[in-house]
Write a protein that holds these residues in place. Structure first.
Motif, short mmCIF file in Angstrom:
data_model
loop_
_atom_site.label_atom_id
_atom_site.label_comp_id
_atom_site.label_asym_id
_atom_site.label_seq_id
_atom_site.Cartn_x
_atom_site.Cartn_y
_atom_site.Cartn_z
N PRO A 1 38.60 47.85 26.22
CA PRO A 1 38.68 47.20 27.52
C PRO A 1 38.57 45.68 27.38
O PRO A 1 37.96 45.18 26.44
CB PRO A 1 37.50 47.76 28.29
CG PRO A 1 36.66 48.48 27.32
CD PRO A 1 37.46 48.72 26.09
N PRO A 2 39.18 44.93 28.29
CA PRO A 2 39.15 43.48 28.19
C PRO A 2 37.74 42.94 28.36
O PRO A 2 36.92 43.51 29.08
CB PRO A 2 40.06 43.02 29.33
CG PRO A 2 40.04 44.14 30.30
CD PRO A 2 39.88 45.39 29.48
N ASN A 3 37.46 41.82 27.69
CA ASN A 3 36.19 41.11 27.82
C ASN A 3 34.98 41.91 27.38
O ASN A 3 33.89 41.69 27.86
CB ASN A 3 35.98 40.62 29.26
CG ASN A 3 37.12 39.76 29.72
OD1 ASN A 3 37.67 38.99 28.94
ND2 ASN A 3 37.50 39.90 30.97
N ALA A 4 35.15 42.88 26.51
CA ALA A 4 34.01 43.63 26.01
C ALA A 4 33.68 43.10 24.62
O ALA A 4 33.89 43.76 23.61
CB ALA A 4 34.33 45.12 25.96
N GLY B 1 25.61 32.81 33.13
CA GLY B 1 26.19 33.20 34.41
C GLY B 1 27.58 32.63 34.63
O GLY B 1 28.44 33.27 35.22
N MET B 2 27.81 31.39 34.18
CA MET B 2 29.13 30.78 34.36
C MET B 2 30.19 31.53 33.57
O MET B 2 31.31 31.67 34.02
CB MET B 2 29.09 29.30 33.94
CG MET B 2 28.23 28.43 34.84
SD MET B 2 28.79 28.45 36.54
CE MET B 2 30.22 27.42 36.41
N GLN B 3 29.81 31.99 32.38
CA GLN B 3 30.76 32.76 31.60
C GLN B 3 31.07 34.08 32.29
O GLN B 3 32.20 34.55 32.25
CB GLN B 3 30.21 33.03 30.20
CG GLN B 3 30.22 31.82 29.31
CD GLN B 3 29.64 32.14 27.94
OE1 GLN B 3 28.98 33.16 27.76
NE2 GLN B 3 29.89 31.26 26.98
N ALA B 4 30.07 34.67 32.92
CA ALA B 4 30.30 35.93 33.63
C ALA B 4 31.29 35.72 34.76
O ALA B 4 32.17 36.54 35.00
CB ALA B 4 28.99 36.49 34.16
N HIS B 5 31.15 34.59 35.49
CA HIS B 5 32.07 34.32 36.59
C HIS B 5 33.49 34.07 36.06
O HIS B 5 34.47 34.55 36.63
CB HIS B 5 31.58 33.12 37.39
CG HIS B 5 32.52 32.74 38.49
ND1 HIS B 5 32.69 33.54 39.60
CD2 HIS B 5 33.36 31.69 38.65
CE1 HIS B 5 33.59 32.98 40.39
NE2 HIS B 5 34.01 31.86 39.84
N ASP C 1 39.28 37.34 34.91
CA ASP C 1 40.28 37.89 34.00
C ASP C 1 40.38 39.41 34.09
O ASP C 1 41.33 39.99 33.59
CB ASP C 1 39.94 37.51 32.56
CG ASP C 1 40.02 36.01 32.34
OD1 ASP C 1 40.72 35.34 33.12
OD2 ASP C 1 39.38 35.53 31.40
N ILE C 2 39.42 40.06 34.70
CA ILE C 2 39.43 41.52 34.78
C ILE C 2 40.44 41.96 35.84
O ILE C 2 40.38 41.49 36.98
CB ILE C 2 38.02 42.07 35.10
CG1 ILE C 2 37.07 41.71 33.97
CG2 ILE C 2 38.07 43.58 35.32
CD1 ILE C 2 35.63 42.07 34.25
N PRO C 3 41.37 42.83 35.51
CA PRO C 3 42.38 43.26 36.48
C PRO C 3 41.75 43.99 37.66
O PRO C 3 40.78 44.73 37.51
CB PRO C 3 43.28 44.21 35.69
CG PRO C 3 42.91 44.04 34.27
CD PRO C 3 41.56 43.45 34.21
N SER D 1 45.44 40.64 39.74
CA SER D 1 46.09 40.89 38.44
C SER D 1 46.18 42.39 38.24
O SER D 1 45.29 43.14 38.61
CB SER D 1 45.32 40.22 37.30
OG SER D 1 44.03 40.77 37.21
N LEU D 2 47.28 42.83 37.65
CA LEU D 2 47.59 44.25 37.51
C LEU D 2 46.95 44.83 36.26
O LEU D 2 47.04 44.26 35.17
CB LEU D 2 49.10 44.45 37.45
CG LEU D 2 49.60 45.89 37.37
CD1 LEU D 2 49.20 46.65 38.64
CD2 LEU D 2 51.09 45.91 37.21
#
Length: 136
Positions: free
Chosen positions: A54-57, A67-71, A76-78, A99-100
């Motif tokens: 999965p993306p961003n894992a 927190g800023m990185q989480a935002h 980017d998460i579809p 985003s799809l």
């Protein structure tokens, strides 16, 4: 037909040829695309890898270290599922933050019943607000 004297010899010859023939002949030109080592199209390969990874894992999880990185990562998460009806996808795609999810694993599909239920909830809440404003 199989007991007919006219076709008995033809049927016996066909049975003999069938018994001697190989079941699978890899030289058949019609099946060459199935015999290649990578018969999965590139689109499906990316979909399979997206389902497995999965993306961003990354090392620090989906939310990152700060927190800023989480935002930043949540953008980017579809959020549009490929299993959503096409008309809904069209209207969702008009939103700039949409985003799809081409893998079908990250985003939940949105159906017409979901939209109707949400609209009914809004109408109910608006009716309660109007009643409260009229009473008080």
């Amino acid at each position: 037909l199989h007991e007919s004297e006219v076709f008995a010899r033809d049927i016996a010859d066909a049975r003999a040829r069938w018994a001697k023939s190989a079941f699978w002949d890899p030289t058949l030109e019609d099946y060459q695309d199935l015999l290649e080592p990578s018969s999965v199209p590139r689109v499906l390969e990316s979909t399979l890898s997206a389902r497995l990874h999965p993306p961003n894992a990354g090392i620090h999880g989906i939310h990152g270290i700060h927190g800023m990185q989480a935002h930043a990562q949540s953008a980017d998460i579809p959020n549009m599922s490929i299993f959503t009806p096409p008309a809904i996808l069209f209207f969702q795609s008009l939103l700039p933050w949409s985003s799809l999810d081409q893998s079908g694993a990250t985003a939940e599909p949105l159906f017409w019943g979901d939209i109707a239920g949400t609209l009914a909830g809004f109408v109910k809440d608006a009716g309660q607000l109007v009643r409260r404003a009229a009473a008080g």
